[in-house]
Write a protein that holds these residues in place. Structure first.
Motif, PDB file in Angstrom:
ATOM      1  N   VAL A 123     -34.453 -37.306  31.392  1.00 45.47           N
ATOM      2  CA  VAL A 123     -34.540 -38.731  31.699  1.00 45.47           C
ATOM      3  C   VAL A 123     -33.163 -39.279  32.100  1.00 45.47           C
ATOM      4  CG1 VAL A 123     -35.068 -41.008  30.746  1.00 45.47           C
ATOM      5  CG2 VAL A 123     -36.528 -39.047  30.193  1.00 45.47           C
ATOM      6  N   VAL A 143     -31.906 -41.238  35.537  1.00 46.00           N
ATOM      7  CA  VAL A 143     -31.180 -42.518  35.506  1.00 46.00           C
ATOM      8  C   VAL A 143     -29.873 -42.413  36.286  1.00 46.00           C
ATOM      9  CG1 VAL A 143     -29.988 -44.147  33.992  1.00 46.00           C
ATOM     10  CG2 VAL A 143     -32.236 -43.227  33.331  1.00 46.00           C
ATOM     11  N   TYR A 178     -30.830 -46.743  30.386  1.00 42.50           N
ATOM     12  CA  TYR A 178     -31.541 -45.849  29.486  1.00 42.50           C
ATOM     13  C   TYR A 178     -31.278 -46.233  28.043  1.00 42.50           C
ATOM     14  CZ  TYR A 178     -32.499 -41.683  26.671  1.00 42.50           C
ATOM     15  OH  TYR A 178     -32.950 -40.825  25.692  1.00 42.50           O
ATOM     16  N   ILE A 238     -41.958 -39.392  36.118  1.00 38.37           N
ATOM     17  CA  ILE A 238     -41.007 -40.419  35.667  1.00 38.37           C
ATOM     18  C   ILE A 238     -40.229 -40.982  36.847  1.00 38.37           C
ATOM     19  CG2 ILE A 238     -39.030 -40.857  34.176  1.00 38.37           C
ATOM     20  CD1 ILE A 238     -39.996 -38.607  32.375  1.00 38.37           C
ATOM     21  N   VAL A 280     -39.834 -44.887  38.102  1.00 41.66           N
ATOM     22  CA  VAL A 280     -38.534 -45.539  38.245  1.00 41.66           C
ATOM     23  C   VAL A 280     -38.366 -46.079  39.669  1.00 41.66           C
ATOM     24  CG1 VAL A 280     -36.041 -45.173  38.212  1.00 41.66           C
ATOM     25  CG2 VAL A 280     -37.467 -44.202  36.402  1.00 41.66           C
ATOM     26  N   ILE A 289     -35.469 -47.747  31.026  1.00 40.06           N
ATOM     27  CA  ILE A 289     -36.218 -46.609  30.491  1.00 40.06           C
ATOM     28  C   ILE A 289     -35.905 -46.466  29.003  1.00 40.06           C
ATOM     29  CG2 ILE A 289     -36.723 -44.154  30.733  1.00 40.06           C
ATOM     30  CD1 ILE A 289     -35.647 -44.228  33.513  1.00 40.06           C
ATOM     31  N   ILE A 294     -42.498 -42.502  26.687  1.00 38.20           N
ATOM     32  CA  ILE A 294     -41.531 -42.825  27.738  1.00 38.20           C
ATOM     33  C   ILE A 294     -41.976 -44.142  28.351  1.00 38.20           C
ATOM     34  CG2 ILE A 294     -40.422 -42.034  29.857  1.00 38.20           C
ATOM     35  CD1 ILE A 294     -41.443 -39.196  29.090  1.00 38.20           C
ATOM     36  N   VAL A 326     -41.164 -47.263  30.954  1.00 37.16           N
ATOM     37  CA  VAL A 326     -40.416 -47.725  32.123  1.00 37.16           C
ATOM     38  C   VAL A 326     -40.806 -49.179  32.368  1.00 37.16           C
ATOM     39  CG1 VAL A 326     -39.947 -47.380  34.572  1.00 37.16           C
ATOM     40  CG2 VAL A 326     -40.391 -45.397  33.099  1.00 37.16           C
TER      41      VAL A 326
END
Length: 429
Positions: free
Chosen positions: A298, A302, A314, A333, A337, A349, A360, A362
C-alpha cells in the motif's frame, strides 16, 4: 422451497433419517407380525400344557377317596397352577368367548373330558375355571400369569440400540461415498471465476461421475468462449496500434494547437479504453498465492501517486503480513486510488486488521455517488452522469475490475458516502 425443520440439511443426515425410517418401519412391522404369531403359538402351547395337567389331575383325583381330595389337591398342586376340590358345582361366572380355543384344546387333548361341563374365566392375567369329575364333584383351578404375553423391555431396547448403531454406520459410509465427490465438485464449481481453473475429480457413484464430467465439459466450453473473445479483442487492439500511431504522426502536423491537443486527447482515450477492456477480460490470469507485506504494498502505491504530484496519504501499521495474490490486490487498490484522484484530486488510505479480517479503506473528499447507484457502479461500462462524467476519462470498467479482483481473492468491497462529503471504499480480506 425450504425443507421442513425436522429434515436434516446435510446428505449424511438425510441418508441416516431415511435408513432409520425404513429400518424402524421394518422393525415395527416384524415385531407386530412376530408378536401375533408368538401369541398364537404361546396360547396353543399353554393350552396344551394346561390340558395335560388337568388330565393328570382328573385321573388322579378320580382314584382318591372324596374325603382325601381337598388335602391332596392342596398338597400336589401349587403356584402357578392351584387346584381345589368341591363336592358341588361352584358359582359359575360368565364364560369368556376369547377362551374358546382353550376349551377346544382341552377337549381335543383329553377326550375323557368330552361330555362334561367345563367353564373358563379370566381374572387379570390369571386363568380360572372348573370341570366336573366322573362322580359329579368338581375341580376348580387357577393358573397365575397364564394370560401374560408381555416380553422383557430390555429385549426391545437392545434391538433399537442395534438398529441405531447399524443406521449410523451405514449413514457414515454412504455419506462418505457420496459426500466426498460432491464436496469436491462443489469446491471446483466455487473456484470457477475465482482462481486457476481445475477440473472436478470424476469419482464416486456413476451418477456423480456423470455430473462431474458434465461440469468439466461446461467449464471447458465457457473457458474456450472467454479465451476466444479475449484473443479476438487482443488481436483487434494489436491491429489498431498501427492506425493509432499514424494518427499521432498526422496530428503532430496539425498547426492548430487546440485541435492538435484535442486529437491527442481522443487518441489517449482510445488507448486507455482498449487497455481497460483488456485488463477487465484478463482478470482471470493465473497467479500463485504468497506471503507479502501488505503495508509495504500500500505504501508503494501511495509513493507512486505522490511522485505523480497527487495528494495521497497513508495511515496504518508499518508492517502487516498477508497471504494473497499481490498483483490482483495491487491492481484493485491502485484503481480505487486513481479513481479517487480523478474525481476528488486527493485520496486517503487506511489499513487495519480486525476480527473480521484485514480492511483497506480508500476515501476521498469528492462529490460522492448517489445512494441509489452505489451498487450499479460495479457493473461493467457503467458510468455516472453529473459529477463523474465523460470528461474524467475512463471506460467505466475500473470498479468492475476492482470487484472482480477482490471477489477472486475471497474478499468483499463496499462503497458508501461519507457524512462530511466524499466517497469511502472499504475492502475486507
Amino acid at each position: 422451497m425450504r425443507p421442513p425443520r425436522f429434515w436434516p440439511d446435510r446428505l449424511g443426515g438425510q441418508v441416516a433419517l431415511l435408513l432409520f425410517g425404513a429400518l424402524l418401519l421394518e422393525f415395527v412391522g416384524s415385531e407386530w407380525l412376530f408378536s401375533r404369531i408368538e401369541t398364537g403359538v404361546l396360547a396353543q402351547e399353554r393350552a396344551s400344557q394346561l390340558a395335560q395337567q388337568i388330565g393328570v389331575a382328573d385321573r388322579l383325583m378320580s382314584e382318591i377317596p372324596a374325603a382325601e381330595r381337598p388335602s391332596a389337591a392342596t398338597r400336589l398342586w401349587r403356584e402357578p397352577l392351584v387346584l381345589a376340590w368341591r363336592p358341588k358345582a361352584p358359582a359359575a361366572t360368565g364364560a369368556d368367548p376369547n377362551l374358546a380355543v382353550v376349551s377346544r384344546t382341552l377337549r381335543a387333548i383329553q377326550p375323557d373330558l368330552e361330555g362334561r361341563a367345563i367353564w373358563l374365566s379370566t381374572a387379570g392375567t390369571s386363568l380360572a375355571g372348573a370341570w366336573q369329575l366322573g362322580d359329579g364333584s368338581w375341580m376348580t383351578f387357577r393358573a397365575a400369569g397364564y394370560l401374560d404375553t408381555s416380553r422383557p423391555l430390555h429385549g426391545h431396547i437392545g434391538a433399537v440400540l442395534m438398529l441405531v448403531a447399524c443406521v449410523t454406520i451405514l449413514a457414515l459410509i454412504l455419506a462418505r461415498l457420496l459426500g466426498r465427490p460432491l464436496r469436491k465438485l462443489a469446491d471446483a464449481a466455487d473456484r470457477v471465476g475465482r482462481e486457476d481453473v481445475t477440473p472436478a475429480a470424476e469419482e464416486g457413484p456413476r451418477e456423480v461421475r456423470r455430473v462431474a464430467a458434465a461440469f468439466n465439459a461446461m467449464q471447458a466450453r465457457l473457458l474456450d468462449q472467454v479465451n476466444e473473445r479475449i484473443q479476438a479483442l487482443a488481436a483487434v487492439s494489436h491491429d489498431l496500434r498501427t492506425p493509432i500511431a499514424r494518427l499521432r504522426l498526422r496530428a503532430a502536423n496539425v498547426r492548430n494547437q487546440e485541435l492538435r491537443a484535442a486529437i491527442g486527447h481522443d487518441i489517449d482515450e482510445m488507448e486507455a479504453f482498449m487497455r481497460s477492456i483488456l485488463d477487465f477480460l484478463r482478470g482471470a490470469d493465473p497467479e500463485e498465492e504468497r506471503l507479502i507485506d501488505l503495508a509495504s504494498l500500500v505504501v508503494t502505491i501511495v509513493h507512486d501517486a505522490q511522485d505523480m504530484g497527487s495528494a495521497v496519504h497513508y495511515e496504518g501499521p508499518a508492517s502487516l503480513e498477508l497471504v494473497t495474490r499481490p498483483i490482483k490486490l495491487q491492481r484493485a487498490i491502485d484503481n480505487l486510488v486513481q479513481n479517487a484522484i480523478r474525481h476528488a484530486g486527493q485520496a486517503e488510505i487506511r489499513l487495519s486488521q480486525g476480527d473480521d479480517g484485514v480492511r483497506i479503506v480508500v476515501e476521498d473528499q469528492g462529490p460522492g455517488i448517489p445512494v441509489d447507484q452505489l451498487d450499479t457502479v460495479f457493473e461493467p461500462f457503467r458510468r455516472l452522469e453529473g459529477s463523474r462524467n465523460r470528461n474524467t476519462g475512463g471506460a467505466g470498467l475500473g470498479l468492475a475490475i476492482v470487484r472482480r479482483s477482490i471477489t477472486r481473492l475471497g474478499g468483499s468491497i463496499r462503497l458508501e458516502n461519507r457524512r462530511r462529503g466524499g466517497l469511502r471504499a472499504t475492502i475486507t480480506l
